[in-house]
Design a protein around this motif. Sequence first.
Motif, PDB file in Angstrom:
ATOM      1  N   LEU A 174      -0.621  -4.059  -5.550  1.00  0.00           N
ATOM      2  CA  LEU A 174      -0.018  -2.818  -5.073  1.00  0.00           C
ATOM      3  C   LEU A 174      -1.057  -1.727  -5.281  1.00  0.00           C
ATOM      4  CD1 LEU A 174       3.583  -1.523  -5.620  1.00  0.00           C
ATOM      5  CD2 LEU A 174       1.631   0.020  -5.638  1.00  0.00           C
ATOM      6  N   LEU A 211       0.826  -1.206   0.000  1.00  0.00           N
ATOM      7  CA  LEU A 211       0.000   0.000   0.000  1.00  0.00           C
ATOM      8  C   LEU A 211       0.860   1.255   0.000  1.00  0.00           C
ATOM      9  CD1 LEU A 211      -2.548  -0.918   2.849  1.00  0.00           C
ATOM     10  CD2 LEU A 211      -2.759  -1.394   0.401  1.00  0.00           C
ATOM     11  N   ASP A 212       0.505   2.192  -0.869  1.00  0.00           N
ATOM     12  CA  ASP A 212       1.038   3.536  -0.757  1.00  0.00           C
ATOM     13  C   ASP A 212       0.410   4.140   0.505  1.00  0.00           C
ATOM     14  OD1 ASP A 212       2.201   6.071  -1.510  1.00  0.00           O
ATOM     15  OD2 ASP A 212       0.236   6.664  -2.284  1.00  0.00           O
ATOM     16  N   ARG A 213       1.009   5.195   1.055  1.00  0.00           N
ATOM     17  CA  ARG A 213       0.474   5.788   2.284  1.00  0.00           C
ATOM     18  C   ARG A 213      -0.428   6.985   1.992  1.00  0.00           C
ATOM     19  NH1 ARG A 213       3.681   9.161   6.846  1.00  0.00           N
ATOM     20  NH2 ARG A 213       2.761  10.807   5.591  1.00  0.00           N
ATOM     21  N   LYS A 267       9.894   5.876  -5.594  1.00  0.00           N
ATOM     22  CA  LYS A 267       8.955   5.337  -6.575  1.00  0.00           C
ATOM     23  C   LYS A 267       8.905   6.270  -7.784  1.00  0.00           C
ATOM     24  CE  LYS A 267       5.593   5.184  -3.513  1.00  0.00           C
ATOM     25  NZ  LYS A 267       4.252   4.992  -2.943  1.00  0.00           N
ATOM     26  N   GLY A 319      -2.263   2.158  -5.005  1.00  0.00           N
ATOM     27  CA  GLY A 319      -1.767   3.520  -4.940  1.00  0.00           C
ATOM     28  C   GLY A 319      -2.736   4.505  -5.558  1.00  0.00           C
ATOM     29  N   ASP A 320      -2.357   5.789  -5.465  1.00  0.00           N
ATOM     30  CA  ASP A 320      -3.194   6.851  -6.032  1.00  0.00           C
ATOM     31  C   ASP A 320      -2.468   7.654  -7.108  1.00  0.00           C
ATOM     32  OD1 ASP A 320      -1.444   8.155  -4.242  1.00  0.00           O
ATOM     33  OD2 ASP A 320      -2.901   9.747  -3.850  1.00  0.00           O
ATOM     34  N   SER A 321      -1.235   7.225  -7.453  1.00  0.00           N
ATOM     35  CA  SER A 321      -0.458   7.979  -8.437  1.00  0.00           C
ATOM     36  C   SER A 321       0.063   7.057  -9.540  1.00  0.00           C
ATOM     37  CB  SER A 321       0.719   8.677  -7.757  1.00  0.00           C
ATOM     38  OG  SER A 321       1.737   7.731  -7.463  1.00  0.00           O
ATOM     39  N   ASP A 336       2.948   4.879  -8.496  1.00  0.00           N
ATOM     40  CA  ASP A 336       2.583   3.631  -7.817  1.00  0.00           C
ATOM     41  C   ASP A 336       2.267   2.538  -8.833  1.00  0.00           C
ATOM     42  OD1 ASP A 336       2.702   4.766  -5.159  1.00  0.00           O
ATOM     43  OD2 ASP A 336       0.735   5.660  -5.504  1.00  0.00           O
ATOM     44  N   VAL A 389      -3.919   7.028   0.079  1.00  0.00           N
ATOM     45  CA  VAL A 389      -4.504   5.682   0.127  1.00  0.00           C
ATOM     46  C   VAL A 389      -4.958   5.367   1.554  1.00  0.00           C
ATOM     47  CG1 VAL A 389      -4.071   3.203  -0.186  1.00  0.00           C
ATOM     48  CG2 VAL A 389      -3.160   4.859  -1.829  1.00  0.00           C
ATOM     49  N   THR A 436       6.223   4.008   0.639  1.00  0.00           N
ATOM     50  CA  THR A 436       5.880   5.424   0.498  1.00  0.00           C
ATOM     51  C   THR A 436       7.085   6.326   0.240  1.00  0.00           C
ATOM     52  OG1 THR A 436       4.806   7.283   1.658  1.00  0.00           O
ATOM     53  CG2 THR A 436       5.869   5.641   3.045  1.00  0.00           C
ATOM     54  N   ASP A 454      -4.149  13.135   1.739  1.00  0.00           N
ATOM     55  CA  ASP A 454      -2.923  13.717   1.209  1.00  0.00           C
ATOM     56  C   ASP A 454      -3.063  15.240   1.212  1.00  0.00           C
ATOM     57  OD1 ASP A 454      -0.427  13.905   0.112  1.00  0.00           O
ATOM     58  OD2 ASP A 454      -0.915  12.883  -1.759  1.00  0.00           O
TER      59      ASP A 454
END
Length: 187
Positions: free
Chosen positions: A125, A8-10, A103, A127-129, A132, A13, A52, A17
Amino acid sequence: MDKQWLLLDRDGVINHDSDAYIKSPEEWVPVPGSIEAIAQLTRQGYKVAVITNQSGLARGYFSLATLSAMHNKMCRLVEECGGQIEAIYFCPHGPDDNCSCRKPRTGLIDQLEQDKQINVAGCYLVGDSLKDLQLALAKNCQPILVRSGKGEKTEQALPNAIAQDPRLQAVKIFDRLSDFAYYLIND
């Protein structure tokens, strides 16, 4: 059979942010349902690792002790819900530092694989980007995009990204981590 790892991205997610960076435990606020989702997934046997980028360290926005306090808060909240975060790997460098761990480079996951004696190929995996999603593909993971955080903006950019890398067509999209957890547990 041992369940697989979940990466997980932090920011965006697990927690909200901010373009101004999350700089303190007080500013670290979970995305609704994310803490419960992590706990639910770990109770189902998944092992969760957080991967992250934290360039706020290199930029001097917060200290290592403050980052540690944010991560302690995150882990404590998950544990209070009956779950566990197995590992947290972060890149402390800035975008121009040319490190191997920022990343979409694979250094953080390479370290996780070495430390835990695992191979993450095939794991999800989340993520929001785009970074990721690119990291997921670089490590043969299944890329999951959540619309929370910067995810809606990333979703809008996906058609152009797919033109550059057709493998991104495999990306599954969910509103937030809790929706992905529901899908994973009930699929």
